[in-house]
Motif scaffolding. Structure first.
Motif, PDB file in Angstrom:
ATOM      1  N   HIS A   3       0.824  -1.205   0.000  1.00 21.06           N
ATOM      2  CA  HIS A   3       0.000   0.000   0.000  1.00 21.06           C
ATOM      3  C   HIS A   3       0.868   1.269   0.000  1.00 21.06           C
ATOM      4  O   HIS A   3       0.525   2.261   0.635  1.00 21.06           O
ATOM      5  N   ASP A  59      -4.784  -6.149  -3.008  1.00 17.86           N
ATOM      6  CA  ASP A  59      -3.360  -6.174  -2.699  1.00 17.86           C
ATOM      7  C   ASP A  59      -2.753  -7.566  -2.873  1.00 17.86           C
ATOM      8  O   ASP A  59      -1.572  -7.776  -2.571  1.00 17.86           O
ATOM      9  N   SER A  66      -5.491  -1.959  -7.458  1.00 18.39           N
ATOM     10  CA  SER A  66      -4.865  -1.740  -6.161  1.00 18.39           C
ATOM     11  C   SER A  66      -4.834  -0.256  -5.817  1.00 18.39           C
ATOM     12  O   SER A  66      -5.093   0.131  -4.671  1.00 18.39           O
ATOM     13  N   THR A 109      -6.808   1.583  -2.520  1.00 17.79           N
ATOM     14  CA  THR A 109      -6.074   2.239  -1.431  1.00 17.79           C
ATOM     15  C   THR A 109      -6.167   3.759  -1.502  1.00 17.79           C
ATOM     16  O   THR A 109      -5.468   4.455  -0.766  1.00 17.79           O
ATOM     17  N   ARG A 139       4.167   6.652  -1.109  1.00 16.18           N
ATOM     18  CA  ARG A 139       3.675   7.336   0.083  1.00 16.18           C
ATOM     19  C   ARG A 139       4.805   7.645   1.059  1.00 16.18           C
ATOM     20  O   ARG A 139       4.718   8.606   1.821  1.00 16.18           O
TER      21      ARG A 139
END
Length: 399
Positions: A293, A318, A347, A351, A381
């Motif tokens: 993620h 995922d 995916s 997320t 991220r």
């Protein structure tokens, strides 16, 4: 591009029929061509292994579409005898209907065929108030009217003390009305999530409203050169020019957003002194990021060869791997082969990651050729360290 509308098809098991259908015919035999194309889609799905119920559901949905619709095309996604999602397209699929039958919905063409421009609040402003409208991928609709004070709105040319006092009252009325409009725009943006604000009308009133917008709203506001609230006999011409300008503003924002994402991607793929990177490219590195993620924004170059590359997926977004045996360690005993772009986009949507087509800037002179490698990349991220895989940046992977 925000793809939250795909939620109904993200977690539902397949296999899926994905159809991109052209209804832009403007000929005398449009109805006949429409019916023939719908039957051809049904036959293609059946030849590719789709069950009869799903084939018929898609056929019925396609024949129900109106060739006179404002949308030049539609995207349909169906499974288990039901059309789960039907979205209007801003452009018809090139070369006729596109039909796929596979374990995941084939959603990547949406990046090029849907209206990906940001939603936009348009305010037609005059000294007495404003008419507010929202424009987004589903069209346009009114979202309110601001009615300000109408008393004392005209300034006299006289220079006497009494007239100057009157002029100050007029200025105060304008200021109060501008503040009312600015507050209404703040409220409507909070309600609609609009990304841009376009102010249309006399320059003085537009600047007065813009000056009173909150800083974060002022940054995304643009003053149009056309469009007034009440143009009388010239209203149609004024609206046409405003429409053209608003669409140009929205398109410019798309290009700017893609260019900024590409700049961040190029900077993020360069390792820091401790070997950490903020971007990933290449299917193995992206699969790792999707499982953890870590994808903040998925970058897609439509002509990239890796979009067609096979990966292995499970029921959960995922659950994705480069090798079939890897999914056994992720809790999936019956993995299925799927396209890399479909798996990674699924995916990303699951997320809450953004999906950005870099096609509009891929051929720009300042953009290095072939980035992202293979056509798929990501902004992460959080920074990640590890050796590159298959010449890609962004972490290690098993191959």
């Amino acid at each position: 591009m925000e793809l939250g509308f795909l939620s109904p098809i993200i977690d539902r098991p397949g296999p899926w029929a994905s159809v991109y259908f052209d209804i832009s015919w403007n000929t005398e035999d449009a109805a006949a061509r429409h019916g023939l194309a719908a039957r051809e889609v049904r036959d293609q799905l059946k030849s590719r292994g789709a069950d009869d119920r799903t084939c018929e559901a898609v056929h019925d949905a396609l024949t129900a579409l109106s060739p006179s619709s404002r949308a030049p095309g539609h995207a349909l996604f169906a499974a288990e005898g039901e059309v789960v999602l039907d979205r209007a397209l801003a452009a018809p699929p090139p070369g006729g209907p596109q039909v796929t039958w596979g374990p995941l919905p084939h959603t990547t063409p949406l990046l090029d065929l849907m209206d990906t421009a940001p939603s936009c609040l348009v305010a037609r402003i005059d000294r007495t108030g404003a008419d507010l409208e929202l424009r987004d991928s589903s069209g346009r609709r009114g979202v309110g009217e601001v009615q300000g004070e109408e008393y004392q709105l005209h300034i006299s040319p006289s220079a006497s003390w009494r007239e100057r006092h009157f002029q100050n009252s007029v200025e105060n009325t304008w200021d109060r009305n501008a503040a009312l409009i600015a507050e209404a725009l703040r409220e409507r943006r909070a309600e609609t999530g609009a990304e841009l604000v376009v102010l249309a009308g006399d320059g003085r009133e537009c600047h007065a409203v813009q000056d009173r917008l909150a800083p974060e709203l002022r940054e995304v506001s643009v003053i149009a050169g056309h469009g007034v609230r009440n143009a009388g006999r010239n209203q149609a011409a004024s609206e046409r020019k405003l429409d053209e300008e608003v669409e140009a503003i929205r398109a410019s924002h798309v290009r700017r957003r893609a260019a900024e994402a590409m700049e961040r991607f190029q900077a993020g793929r360069v390792p820091t002194d401790d070997g950490r990177v903020g971007a990933a490219e290449g299917v193995p590195a992206l699969v790792d990021a999707a499982r953890e993620h870590r994808i903040a924004a998925l970058l897609v170059r439509p002509d990239g060869p890796d979009l067609h590359r096979e990966v292995w997926v499970g029921d959960e977004p995922d659950q994705v791997a480069v090798r079939r045996t890897d999914l056994q360690y992720l809790g999936e005993s019956h993995p299925t082969g799927a396209r890399a772009d479909d798996a990674l986009l699924r995916s990303a949507v699951a997320t809450g990651a953004e999906v950005i087509s870099v096609g509009p800037v891929a051929d720009e002179p300042d953009t290095p050729e072939g980035l992202p490698v293979g056509g798929l990349g990501a902004l992460l991220r959080w920074p990640y360290g590890g050796p590159p895989a298959e010449g890609a940046t962004g972490g290690s992977a098993s191959v």
